[in-house]
Design an enzyme around this catalytic site. Structure first.
Site, mmCIF file in Angstrom:
data_model
loop_
_atom_site.group_PDB
_atom_site.id
_atom_site.type_symbol
_atom_site.label_atom_id
_atom_site.label_comp_id
_atom_site.label_asym_id
_atom_site.label_seq_id
_atom_site.Cartn_x
_atom_site.Cartn_y
_atom_site.Cartn_z
ATOM 1 N N ASP A 98 -52.429 109.831 18.216
ATOM 2 C CA ASP A 98 -52.218 109.810 16.841
ATOM 3 C C ASP A 98 -51.269 110.806 16.126
ATOM 4 O O ASP A 98 -51.364 112.018 16.953
ATOM 5 C CB ASP A 98 -53.517 109.830 16.141
ATOM 6 C CG ASP A 98 -54.485 110.966 16.629
ATOM 7 O OD1 ASP A 98 -54.327 111.481 17.544
ATOM 8 O OD2 ASP A 98 -55.193 111.495 15.862
ATOM 9 N N GLU A 148 -57.460 112.503 17.768
ATOM 10 C CA GLU A 148 -57.670 113.953 17.760
ATOM 11 C C GLU A 148 -57.042 114.447 16.271
ATOM 12 O O GLU A 148 -57.857 115.698 16.066
ATOM 13 C CB GLU A 148 -56.456 114.367 18.727
ATOM 14 C CG GLU A 148 -56.702 115.988 19.214
ATOM 15 C CD GLU A 148 -56.105 116.957 18.219
ATOM 16 O OE1 GLU A 148 -56.206 117.951 18.144
ATOM 17 O OE2 GLU A 148 -54.981 116.401 17.408
#
Length: 434
Positions: A83, A147
């Site tokens: 991400d 994350e």
């Protein structure tokens, strides 16, 4: 050493992954699955057996294991997140999800945080497959979701629900370290992370007596909250040196030929000049107010006001952090953790750190490799629940004027092609011999 195809692939993979929009806006608003499938396909092409795992639909993680030659050796975790943080296209020189390769540079969100490292990992394991290379120890590869938010759908989910996939792993590497820091005086410094400050994202709530905006009100929630926020913002946190930061200061002082006087750290930091940036954020705890929310109409005093604070604490500093927040918020404001993760510390005298240092020095012999502590946090926090000691190691050789740290979450994020080539060579060198 990695072949030309590996060097070509790391550029292609970085560009391709950037083009897959995995923006994490928080609150579950993200979909990593297309990037996870991309990574899994390339791992499968290398003869591995990747597993795709989700806690929430679309929030996909990938885990695969490369078997080593020594079954008695501890396994090593190599992980990167899929991400990225949001990017406003209007602010950029190129579209942030174009993955454009221009003038020897790959542009786009994730170029340094951290689709470049994801691409390096893929390029290295595929190079091994082509040449029949096996590392000494098992290498567990993990590409994670979430994350950039809470990690609940990513490394937290993997550590809590699928610990068997990481059996035997005692150490791990991921972002952010082994990049070139130019000090402005001709020196190249390569900091390798051996610690992280703890994450303490806070929600502050002040309660008071609601009422008309024209009336005297000594129990105004907004006033109470603003006073607490001002105290937090003005607070001078005391100096606290962890072993990692002590080692960083000692080694940096040696680079500059400065006597290491840890009795006056602020003076030492001043002597280090630009290199102080590598250390100054990690000699103290910190708490920065970032968000405010109160009221709904100008002539109505609300009964509640809320603020958010980004707090970070050093290894061993959580108790002091909590006590300080209790004092600063006072009796009229409550605080709680909106998100809380541990601080980490890794030994800098370990064989693994020595191997990381040696790998960088082989391809950047002119560089000075030093340990440092990250001011923020990574997925290493969640994997530490499994007893895995984490190091920050995503190698990049960057040219003068290329401010790596400013590009994290910044506009016009980009990475030079040559930096990616360096990263593949260094990562390959370390993982073969780790």
């Amino acid at each position: 050493m990695a072949d030309q195809r590996a060097l070509d692939e790391v550029v292609t993979f970085t560009s391709d992954l950037i083009r897959i929009d995995t923006t994490n806006r928080g609150g579950g608003d993200c979909r990593e699955r297309p990037a996870a499938e991309y990574a899994a396909e390339r791992l499968a092409d290398a003869g591995l057996e990747p597993v795709l795992l989700e806690r929430t639909e679309g929030r996909t993680n990938v885990v695969a294991r490369v078997e080593g030659t020594d079954p008695s050796a501890d396994a090593l975790l190599v992980h990167g997140h899929l991400d990225v943080v949001p990017a406003e296209a209007a602010d950029w020189s190129v579209h942030p999800f174009s993955g454009e390769v221009r003038d020897g540079v790959v542009w786009g969100r994730g170029a340094v945080d951290m689709k470049n490292m994801d691409a390096m990992i893929l390029a290295v394991v595929r190079d091994w497959a082509r040449h029949g290379v096996r590392p000494r120890r098992d290498i567990v590869v993990a590409f994670t979701a979430d994350e950039e938010a809470s990690a609940e759908d990513g490394s937290g989910f993997l550590a809590d629900r699928h610990p068997h996939l990481f059996e035997g792993c005692t150490e791990g590497i991921s972002e952010s370290g082994a990049f070139t820091f130019h000090d402005g005086a001709g020196r190249e410094i390569y900091p390798i992370a051996a610690g992280e400050r703890g994450t303490a994202w806070l929600k502050l709530t002040a309660r008071g007596r609601a009422g008309h905006g024209s009336k005297v009100n000594r129990e105004n929630a907004v006033t109470r909250l603003s006073a607490a926020i001002a105290r937090i913002g003005d607070h001078e946190w005391p100096l606290r040196l962890t072993p990692t930061v002590r080692a960083a200061l000692t080694e940096l002082a040696a680079v500059y030929g400065i006597e290491t006087d840890l009795s006056d750290v602020d003076a030492l930091l001043e002597k280090l000049g630009p290199a102080a940036k590598l250390v100054e954020a990690t000699v103290r705890n910190s708490a920065n107010p970032t968000m405010l929310d109160a009221g709904y109409k100008v002539n109505v005093i609300p009964g509640q006001a809320v603020a958010h604070v980004d707090g970070r604490y050093l290894p061993g500093g959580e108790e002091e952090f909590r006590a300080t927040l209790d004092r600063l918020t006072g009796p009229d404001v409550d605080w709680e953790f909106a998100h809380h993760e541990v601080a980490l510390q890794a030994p800098v005298d370990s064989p693994t750190f020595a191997g990381l240092r040696a790998a960088v020095r082989e391809f950047a012999p002119e560089g000075h490799v030093v340990p440092y502590c990250m001011s923020g946090g990574t997925d290493a926090k969640q994997f530490s629940r499994l007893g895995i000691t984490g190091y920050g190691f995503a190698p990049l050789k960057l040219p003068e004027g290329f401010d790596y740290q400013a590009l994290f979450h910044g506009v016009d994020e980009r990475v030079p092609v040559e930096a990616l080539h360096f990263g593949v060579r260094v990562l390959d060198r370390f993982l073969r011999t780790a």
